[in-house]
Design an enzyme around this catalytic site. Structure first.
Site, PDB file in Angstrom:
ATOM      1  CD  GLU A   1      32.297  30.461  11.946  1.00 34.19           C
ATOM      2  OE1 GLU A   1      32.079  29.278  11.637  1.00 34.19           O
ATOM      3  OE2 GLU A   1      31.785  31.012  12.952  1.00 34.19           O
TER       4      GLU A   1
ATOM      5  CB  SER B   1      30.619  37.810  26.752  1.00 36.74           C
ATOM      6  OG  SER B   1      31.376  38.949  26.377  1.00 36.74           O
TER       7      SER B   1
ATOM      8  CE  LYS C   1      32.876  33.704  19.926  1.00 40.33           C
ATOM      9  NZ  LYS C   1      33.387  34.870  20.695  1.00 40.33           N
TER      10      LYS C   1
END
Ligand SMILES: *Cc1c(COP(=O)(O)O)cnc(C)c1O
Length: 392
Positions: A110, A376, A88
């Site tokens: 968010e 990930s 991310k």
């Protein structure tokens, strides 16, 4: 060619379905982002931070014991080794640099499980920018460590108390706040979702993943293209990054793995392509889990990062045209795969990533195929879930 058209659509999906009040914000981004991120100075700043702060390039690791078990040559793309523990941060670094170039003073975002909130709070601390994170009340209660991490990093965490008090409500709240302060605020969306230009912008920032895979595989195997790339899909940003430079390489199979929860037809899943219909969520036209009369269905997955009722428009398109194969992996199988990787390779994966690993059991491939699995994230954040699961 697979890609976005000049109206912001991937085939039938995408676009910008937003309230009138948001038009100036979206238009400002749309008009400026490509020129900014293609600028040489921007790119060198982005690359330097990815190298020295995030720790890129992340390794492409040949997992020998896993390969032996599955009888294929399996490489893991180690996004779990990124600073903050997942892919991310590639996107939040890109977007905070962009926000600075646009002259913004404040960042909002968010978050669901808190991973994107932490990645955003991290880059705000790095750049000394004011940071507010919207998070559903229910998520705040069940993701305490990440809430505290964000606060330690200097962010304000504001509870979203409407609806189911989870991710989609936090997203609605962030959008509302953005309308209130459009001039000074940049909204960092955490996946390849939202109104155009967000999906393509986030995909571009994450595309460093497949850019590196090509270089690394060329060094190790003498060819840039594996036979297959596998990635899990929540909104779809790690998958978009891992697929990006392979969309238009038809010899590479793209496998997208969704969370099937307790079973695709159990009423408790997040298998969007299996269950979804076209609809509009968070500003884009995409596949979406909904009732007959168009109400969003509450998703379920054991992994918070995959617990989303929609999917990015690029993935809806890849599904629609058959370019990617979609697989649904259940909670229990993801847990099994996470524990298996831990024991075979000494790597405890995020439960999201464990879904991608289990897909090896659900797809066909040839014995000597070269398979790249995008790992990930790491499993530190999921320790409680592993402990509760207990079967190790
Ligand atoms: C958030 C998250 C995901 C899901 O998000 P995508 O946008 O689909 O990539 C997957 N894995 C990890 C480790 C995450 O933190």
């Amino acid at each position: 060619m697979i890609g976005i058209d000049d109206k912001g659509f991937y085939g039938k999906f995408g676009g910008a379905y937003i309230p009138e009040m948001l038009h100036p914000n979206i238009e400002e981004l749309k008009q400026n982002y490509v020129a900014i991120i293609e600028d040489k100075a921007f790119q060198s700043q982005f690359d330097n931070l990815l190298t020295d702060y995030v720790g890129r390039p992340t390794p492409l690791y040949l997992a020998s014991r896993l390969s032996e078990k599955y009888k294929a040559k399996i490489y893991l793309k180690r996004e779990d080794l990124c600073h903050t523990g997942a892919h991310k941060v590639n996107n939040t670094i890109g977007q905070i640099l962009l926000a600075q170039k646009l002259g913004k003073k404040r960042i909002i975002a968010e978050t669901g499980a808190g991973q994107h909130g932490v990645a955003t709070a991290t880059v705000c601390a790095l750049m000394g920018m004011d940071c507010t994170i919207y998070m559903g009340e229910v998520d705040i209660a069940r993701q305490r460590p990440n809430v505290e991490r964000m606060k330690i990093l200097g962010a304000k965490v504001i509870p979203a108390s409407s609806g189911s008090k989870t991710l989609k409500d936090a997203t609605n709240e962030a959008m509302r706040q953005w309308i209130n302060d459009p001039v000074d605020t940049h909204y960092i969306i955490g996946s390849v979702v939202g109104p155009d230009p967000y999906p393509e912008m986030v995909a571009k920032f994450q595309s460093v993943i497949s850019k590196e895979i090509k270089i690394q595989l060329k060094e190790k195997e003498g060819r840039e293209n594996p036979d297959m790339v596998i990635a899990c899909v929540g909104g779809g940003s790690n998958a978009a990054g891992a697929f990006y430079h392979y969309y238009n390489e038809p010899d590479v199979r793209l496998i997208a793995v969704e969370a099937a929860g307790l079973g695709i037809h159990s009423g408790k899943s997040a298998a969007t392509t299996a269950l979804g219909k076209m609809g509009i969520l968070h500003g884009s036209k995409t596949l979406l889990m909904q009732t007959e009369d168009g109400q969003v269905v509450e998703p379920h997955s054991i992994s918070a990062g995959l617990d989303y009722p929609g999917i990015g428009p690029i993935h809806a398109h890849l599904f629609d045209i058959g370019r990617a194969e979609f697989v649904g992996v259940e909670d229990k199988h993801a847990m099994e795969a996470g524990i298996e990787l831990s024991k075979l390779e000494g790597i405890i994966p995020a439960i999201e990533s464990a879904h991608a690993l289990y897909a090896l059991n659900q797809i066909e491939y040839k014995p000597d195929d070269i398979i790249v699995i995008n790992l990930s994230g790491r499993g530190d954040k999921d320790l409680e879930t592993y402990i509760k699961w207990g079967k190790y």
